[in-house]
Design an enzyme around this catalytic site. Structure first.
Site, PDB file in Angstrom:
ATOM      1  CB  ILE A  31      -1.217  -0.208   1.276  1.00 44.19           C
ATOM      2  CG1 ILE A  31      -2.247   0.741   1.182  1.00 44.19           C
ATOM      3  CG2 ILE A  31      -0.561   0.341   2.471  1.00 44.19           C
ATOM      4  CD1 ILE A  31      -3.756   0.705   1.736  1.00 44.19           C
ATOM      5  CG  HIS A 100       5.383  -9.192   5.277  1.00 43.39           C
ATOM      6  ND1 HIS A 100       5.060  -9.058   6.717  1.00 43.39           N
ATOM      7  CD2 HIS A 100       6.554  -7.886   5.049  1.00 43.39           C
ATOM      8  CE1 HIS A 100       5.462  -8.104   7.243  1.00 43.39           C
ATOM      9  NE2 HIS A 100       6.310  -7.230   6.526  1.00 43.39           N
TER      10      HIS A 100
HETATM   11  P1  DGP Z   1       6.847  -4.138   7.144  1.00 41.94           P
HETATM   12  O1  DGP Z   1       6.909  -2.835   7.574  1.00 41.94           O
HETATM   13  O2  DGP Z   1       7.941  -5.570   7.033  1.00 41.94           O
HETATM   14  O3  DGP Z   1       5.895  -5.536   8.655  1.00 41.94           O
HETATM   15  O4  DGP Z   1       6.707  -3.824   5.769  1.00 41.94           O
HETATM   16  C1  DGP Z   1       4.591  -3.777   6.305  1.00 41.94           C
HETATM   17  C2  DGP Z   1       4.335  -3.193   5.322  1.00 41.94           C
HETATM   18  O5  DGP Z   1       2.899  -3.816   4.950  1.00 41.94           O
HETATM   19  C3  DGP Z   1       4.461  -1.992   4.287  1.00 41.94           C
HETATM   20  O6  DGP Z   1       5.446  -1.578   3.391  1.00 41.94           O
HETATM   21  C4  DGP Z   1       3.340  -1.381   3.872  1.00 41.94           C
HETATM   22  C5  DGP Z   1       2.056  -2.470   3.665  1.00 41.94           C
HETATM   23  N1  DGP Z   1       1.086  -2.636   4.665  1.00 41.94           N
HETATM   24  C6  DGP Z   1       0.521  -2.258   5.766  1.00 41.94           C
HETATM   25  N2  DGP Z   1      -1.076  -2.152   5.241  1.00 41.94           N
HETATM   26  C7  DGP Z   1      -1.534  -2.613   4.768  1.00 41.94           C
HETATM   27  C8  DGP Z   1      -2.577  -2.827   3.501  1.00 41.94           C
HETATM   28  O7  DGP Z   1      -3.742  -2.819   4.295  1.00 41.94           O
HETATM   29  N3  DGP Z   1      -2.836  -3.444   2.320  1.00 41.94           N
HETATM   30  C9  DGP Z   1      -1.518  -3.810   1.985  1.00 41.94           C
HETATM   31  N4  DGP Z   1      -1.843  -3.730   1.145  1.00 41.94           N
HETATM   32  N5  DGP Z   1      -0.149  -3.096   2.888  1.00 41.94           N
HETATM   33  C10 DGP Z   1      -0.035  -3.010   3.646  1.00 41.94           C
END
Ligand code: DGP
Length: 114
Positions: A31, A100
């Site tokens: 996102i 992830h």
């Molecule tokens: P990390 O910092 O490694 O935990 O990465 C989490 C990532 O998840 C961050 O880059 C933003 C993404 N993210 C958080 N919430 C959402 C969401 O609701 N949808 C999507 N597609 N990505 C998300």
């Protein structure tokens, strides 16, 4: 582990731009992209952090990596290159506690791990 937004995405309870799926892994666009291509590869079996993945799930971690490589080949940037990385806990910058793998591509990524 506590429920996260990624479990809701896996169950299709909230929308995401899903670009990859197999029996074990879902891939969707981040996102808040840090590169022109920024995909998150998420195991359908939830573990909070890499620290929580048992040795019996080594294959699952391999599947995450291979899903990223498969996507890179399919999208045509495998040879030009890309980066995969996993953040772990506070100092690793992890914000969503469902394991992830980040895939970043579409620009030159410098060897700055700051
Ligand atoms: P990390 O910092 O490694 O935990 O990465 C989490 C990532 O998840 C961050 O880059 C933003 C993404 N993210 C958080 N919430 C959402 C969401 O609701 N949808 C999507 N597609 N990505 C998300």
């Amino acid at each position: 582990m506590k429920e996260t937004i990624f479990s809701k995405i896996i169950r299709r309870e909230i929308p995401a731009d899903i670009v990859y799926e197999d029996e074990a892994v879902l891939g969707f666009r981040d996102i808040s992209p840090q590169a022109p291509v920024h995909i998150l590869f998420v195991p359908k079996t939830a573990y909070a952090t890499l620290n929580d993945v048992p040795a019996t799930e080594a294959e699952l971690l391999g599947k995450l990596m291979l899903a990223a490589a498969d996507y890179a080949r399919r999208e045509g940037f495998a040879d030009s290159g890309y980066r995969v990385l996993m953040n772990v806990n506070r100092d690793g910058g992890q914000t969503v506690f469902h394991v992830h793998l980040h895939l970043l591509a579409g620009r030159a990524l410098h060897a700055d791990f700051g």
